[in-house]
Motif scaffolding. Sequence first.
Motif, PDB file in Angstrom:
ATOM      1  N   GLU A 249       0.818  -1.209   0.000  1.00 35.50           N
ATOM      2  CA  GLU A 249       0.000   0.000   0.000  1.00 35.50           C
ATOM      3  C   GLU A 249       0.855   1.264   0.000  1.00 35.50           C
ATOM      4  O   GLU A 249       0.340   2.363  -0.209  1.00 35.50           O
ATOM      5  CB  GLU A 249      -0.926   0.005   1.219  1.00 35.50           C
ATOM      6  CG  GLU A 249      -2.045  -1.025   1.132  1.00 35.50           C
ATOM      7  CD  GLU A 249      -2.834  -1.120   2.423  1.00 35.50           C
ATOM      8  OE1 GLU A 249      -2.435  -0.447   3.405  1.00 35.50           O
ATOM      9  OE2 GLU A 249      -3.836  -1.857   2.460  1.00 35.50           O
ATOM     10  N   SER A 250       2.157   1.123   0.228  1.00 33.44           N
ATOM     11  CA  SER A 250       3.035   2.287   0.251  1.00 33.44           C
ATOM     12  C   SER A 250       3.264   2.807  -1.168  1.00 33.44           C
ATOM     13  O   SER A 250       3.043   2.109  -2.154  1.00 33.44           O
ATOM     14  CB  SER A 250       4.381   1.930   0.896  1.00 33.44           C
ATOM     15  OG  SER A 250       5.077   0.981   0.103  1.00 33.44           O
ATOM     16  N   THR A 251       3.706   4.054  -1.254  1.00 32.92           N
ATOM     17  CA  THR A 251       3.970   4.653  -2.562  1.00 32.92           C
ATOM     18  C   THR A 251       5.136   3.949  -3.242  1.00 32.92           C
ATOM     19  O   THR A 251       6.226   3.853  -2.669  1.00 32.92           O
ATOM     20  CB  THR A 251       4.297   6.149  -2.416  1.00 32.92           C
ATOM     21  OG1 THR A 251       3.214   6.798  -1.738  1.00 32.92           O
ATOM     22  CG2 THR A 251       4.514   6.794  -3.771  1.00 32.92           C
ATOM     23  N   PRO A 252       4.943   3.436  -4.451  1.00 34.92           N
ATOM     24  CA  PRO A 252       6.028   2.681  -5.103  1.00 34.92           C
ATOM     25  C   PRO A 252       7.066   3.599  -5.731  1.00 34.92           C
ATOM     26  O   PRO A 252       6.820   4.779  -5.986  1.00 34.92           O
ATOM     27  CB  PRO A 252       5.291   1.878  -6.174  1.00 34.92           C
ATOM     28  CG  PRO A 252       4.117   2.748  -6.543  1.00 34.92           C
ATOM     29  CD  PRO A 252       3.707   3.441  -5.262  1.00 34.92           C
ATOM     30  N   VAL A 253       8.224   3.024  -5.985  1.00 31.96           N
ATOM     31  CA  VAL A 253       9.279   3.695  -6.720  1.00 31.96           C
ATOM     32  C   VAL A 253       9.380   3.021  -8.083  1.00 31.96           C
ATOM     33  O   VAL A 253       9.766   1.852  -8.177  1.00 31.96           O
ATOM     34  CB  VAL A 253      10.631   3.602  -5.981  1.00 31.96           C
ATOM     35  CG1 VAL A 253      11.740   4.243  -6.819  1.00 31.96           C
ATOM     36  CG2 VAL A 253      10.548   4.266  -4.619  1.00 31.96           C
TER      37      VAL A 253
END
Length: 436
Positions: A249-253
């Motif tokens: 759910e975290s912002t991807p790179v």
Amino acid sequence: MTSPWTAGQVASVAPDAASLAAASKLVGSWTHVGHKDLALWGLCQGSGSKPYQAVVDLRGPAYKCSCPSRKFPCKHALGLLVEWSEGRVPSADEPADFAAEWLLRREEKTETTGESAETTAGEAPKKTPDPAAAQKRADRVASGLVELDLWITDQIRSGLAAMDTSWAGFDAVAARMVDAQAPGIAGTLRALAGTVASTENWPEKVLDELARLRLLVAAHQRLLELPEDLAHSVKAHVGYPVSADSVMESTPVQENWMVLGSGISEEKRLFTRTVWMLGRNSRRWAMLLDFSHGSPNFSTETPPVGFLVDADVHFYPGASALRARLGVTHGEPEPFTTMPSGSIDAALQQFTDALAADPWLRSWPAVISSVVPSFVDGAWFLVDESGTAIRAEGDSDLLWKLLGISGGYPVAVCGTWNAQALTPISVFAGGQVIVL
């Protein structure tokens, strides 16, 4: 259809050198071989009357073979990759019958996983953490760390010469940490027995680890006062679990990730696969960890070593975030033939920066280009063009293999630096990555 793998890429997935050598001897034993899209299949005649059925799904890569081998992949799956690498696997309209069913199951599993990931919260509510259970765990950890602090104090007060350095002595303290739900600390304690048994200057090493543990105890006691990223690092080193769902759910790179190394280790039938990736543009490192019990049959798919993949990567929280999970990929992986440069000074600075943010780190990945492996007075070194050298360590056969690949000429080496020496993982030579 992706390009055939190079010999180095085939070697990167072999469980050991013996399996790769055995696979290379299977030339001429194959019938009904073919490939379609990202699948390979073939029949390999062994000592029995019935040939072995080997199938490879390159998306994992994943392997299936009817032989009884406990190695993964077996020599037949490796042999099929060798045949493909050397241009002896023709294209086909449809997979063979013995391969089609397994490939279809994998395709359905991939589609199901993708649908699950896209399901909205309203359609499939996710399990939310229980605050009471989380607080109960925190209380157990805190209580266990109080006991650990007292034990460390006793060891320093009595002196390391009087310390019980047997495996049983360390295991007793580690078992208490397991009861306190601090498995990360338990693993550190159990490793100390090996340090004592294998290191001449073990008092220095043990004192260093005790100091690290004491700092970890102090940090945990002030967890609420720490910056958020550092607090996550403290929890990770103690052994708090982090759900895969929260990571995804975290912002991807999103980056073009170069897969520079892969390895599988085993302890008490728990297999761990580690994949090292480097962002071509950002120069950021990502380490993918997967676990499988009983056999190295991992459920998640990763691109093979030597390939460049445009993908989203989700990092676990931490002050020096390294561990990650692979998210959505944008297009098929493609092999790369050039590497960004990296100096010894840059590698040391990257480790320094990471350690400054997370003082419990023990190693950090690095790529050092244009170095020559050298064996001097019983020790290994990597020497750059200016004559600057750093120590290298690892399995003796691995280091001699590195020297043989280089032939005494400069190569690029990927490895992990632990403030004392670099342990090589792979070498980039001749336009390809060769896993050591």
